[in-house]
Design a protein around this motif. Structure first.
Motif, PDB file in Angstrom:
ATOM      1  N   GLN A 132       0.826  -1.205   0.000  1.00  0.00           N
ATOM      2  CA  GLN A 132       0.000   0.000   0.000  1.00  0.00           C
ATOM      3  C   GLN A 132       0.862   1.257   0.000  1.00  0.00           C
ATOM      4  OE1 GLN A 132      -3.236  -0.237  -0.421  1.00  0.00           O
ATOM      5  NE2 GLN A 132      -2.927  -2.458  -0.442  1.00  0.00           N
ATOM      6  N   ILE A 165      -3.540   6.871   4.038  1.00  0.00           N
ATOM      7  CA  ILE A 165      -3.675   5.481   3.595  1.00  0.00           C
ATOM      8  C   ILE A 165      -3.315   4.476   4.695  1.00  0.00           C
ATOM      9  CG2 ILE A 165      -2.938   3.758   1.913  1.00  0.00           C
ATOM     10  CD1 ILE A 165      -4.569   6.059   0.739  1.00  0.00           C
ATOM     11  N   GLN A 174      -6.026   2.262   7.633  1.00  0.00           N
ATOM     12  CA  GLN A 174      -6.074   0.804   7.574  1.00  0.00           C
ATOM     13  C   GLN A 174      -5.582   0.174   8.874  1.00  0.00           C
ATOM     14  OE1 GLN A 174      -5.003  -1.190   3.702  1.00  0.00           O
ATOM     15  NE2 GLN A 174      -4.060   0.790   3.343  1.00  0.00           N
ATOM     16  N   SER A 178      -6.990  -3.940   1.341  1.00  0.00           N
ATOM     17  CA  SER A 178      -6.171  -3.518   0.205  1.00  0.00           C
ATOM     18  C   SER A 178      -7.017  -2.953  -0.914  1.00  0.00           C
ATOM     19  CB  SER A 178      -5.352  -4.709  -0.305  1.00  0.00           C
ATOM     20  OG  SER A 178      -6.201  -5.760  -0.703  1.00  0.00           O
ATOM     21  N   ALA A 222      -8.072   0.518   0.122  1.00  0.00           N
ATOM     22  CA  ALA A 222      -6.937   1.437   0.036  1.00  0.00           C
ATOM     23  C   ALA A 222      -6.647   1.817  -1.410  1.00  0.00           C
ATOM     24  CB  ALA A 222      -5.708   0.800   0.665  1.00  0.00           C
ATOM     25  N   THR A 223      -6.742   0.848  -2.325  1.00  0.00           N
ATOM     26  CA  THR A 223      -6.491   1.132  -3.735  1.00  0.00           C
ATOM     27  C   THR A 223      -7.487   2.149  -4.269  1.00  0.00           C
ATOM     28  OG1 THR A 223      -5.607  -1.089  -4.047  1.00  0.00           O
ATOM     29  CG2 THR A 223      -6.283   0.109  -6.019  1.00  0.00           C
TER      30      THR A 223
END
Length: 281
Positions: free
Chosen positions: A161, A179, A183, A265, A268-269
């Motif tokens: 990430q 980011i 998470q 993930s 986050a993307t």
């Protein structure tokens, strides 16, 4: 067999509850008399205030320590590691007593140039009161534990990430703020809740430096009335109530950060893509 064990557990629990309710030595009437006493409520407010202040300060310092522990700077990693080693390796009670008696080591506190002129100076006893000693001692100790909690949460995030964020042109600080930390919250929240609950109970140690917390308040009462067990039960009941409420709050926060079935993930993307569309500064 399972039902038999269940019935036995219920029977023992009922017997224990009955013994507590009918034991005259516990003096439940005295407990009820002092439970909402103004001095007890004042002590409870001090306990909660100390815990909140120490947790906020400790978390802020702990975040800086965690980032330093993960930095590429050898100096930052070393200083952070020494801080955590010292405050986790010495009892909180000793630290509180040390801060309370700081004036015996340093009669005055000064701000100035090292080995040069002094700009401001104060008598240590006017700065280090029982309140400031309690907050400083609790906060600095809590920072060492929160540093490891936060570091563990940051390490739980997929390293890809960070690489993805940097590929989009984000700075390390921005990637961390937008980011990585969001998470990591799912891994940070549970142990943070546990730390706060432990801190609530740990504030009882400030009674040794004459800080008027919950335990100190009930001690002051039973030193006059000699009703030791009932007054200790007053403190126990309030500690149980507060920690029970915090456990419920912690469960709700964990559910909030754990909602949804999409992978972190993937989320986050999408977030990185959104930030990229906004224009990475």
């Amino acid at each position: 067999m399972r039902w038999i064990l269940l019935l036995l557990v219920i029977a023992f629990a009922a017997q224990f509850a009955w013994q507590l309710a009918t034991n005259p030595n516990l003096e439940w009437q005295t407990v009820l008399h002092w439970l909402f006493d103004p001095s007890v409520m004042q002590g409870l407010s001090v306990t909660l205030g100390l815990a909140v202040a120490a947790m906020l300060i400790g978390t802020a310092i702990g975040l800086l320590l965690a980032i330093a522990r993960m930095s590429e700077s050898t100096l930052a990693r070393t200083l952070s590691g020494l801080y955590i080693w010292f405050f986790r390796g010495t009892p909180m009670l000793v630290q509180l007593i040390f801060w309370y008696n700081l004036a015996t080591l340093f009669p005055t506190l000064s701000i100035g140039v090292p080995f040069g002129p002094t700009f401001l100076s104060w008598e240590t006893n006017t700065v280090i009161t029982p309140l400031t000693a309690a907050i400083v001692g609790l906060a600095l100790n809590e920072a060492a534990y929160m540093a490891e909690v936060i570091r563990g949460g940051l390490l739980s995030v997929d390293p890809g990430q960070r690489e993805t964020a940097q590929a989009f042109g984000m700075t390390r600080a921005r990637a961390l703020r937008r980011i990585i930390i969001p998470q990591a919250m799912r891994a940070i929240i549970p142990p943070t809740g546990n730390q706060f609950i432990s801190l609530i109970k740990g504030t009882s140690l400030v009674s040794v430096i004459a800080m008027n917390d919950l335990l100190y308040s009930v001690q002051a009462i039973y030193n006059r009335t000699f009703e030791i067990i009932p007054l200790l039960l007053v403190a126990v009941l309030w500690y149980l109530l507060v920690t029970s409420i915090l456990n419920i709050g912690q469960s709700r926060i964990e559910a909030y950060y754990g909602r949804g079935d999409r992978s972190r993930s993937a989320i986050a993307t999408e977030k990185i893509a959104e930030l990229n569309e906004e224009g990475v500064r």
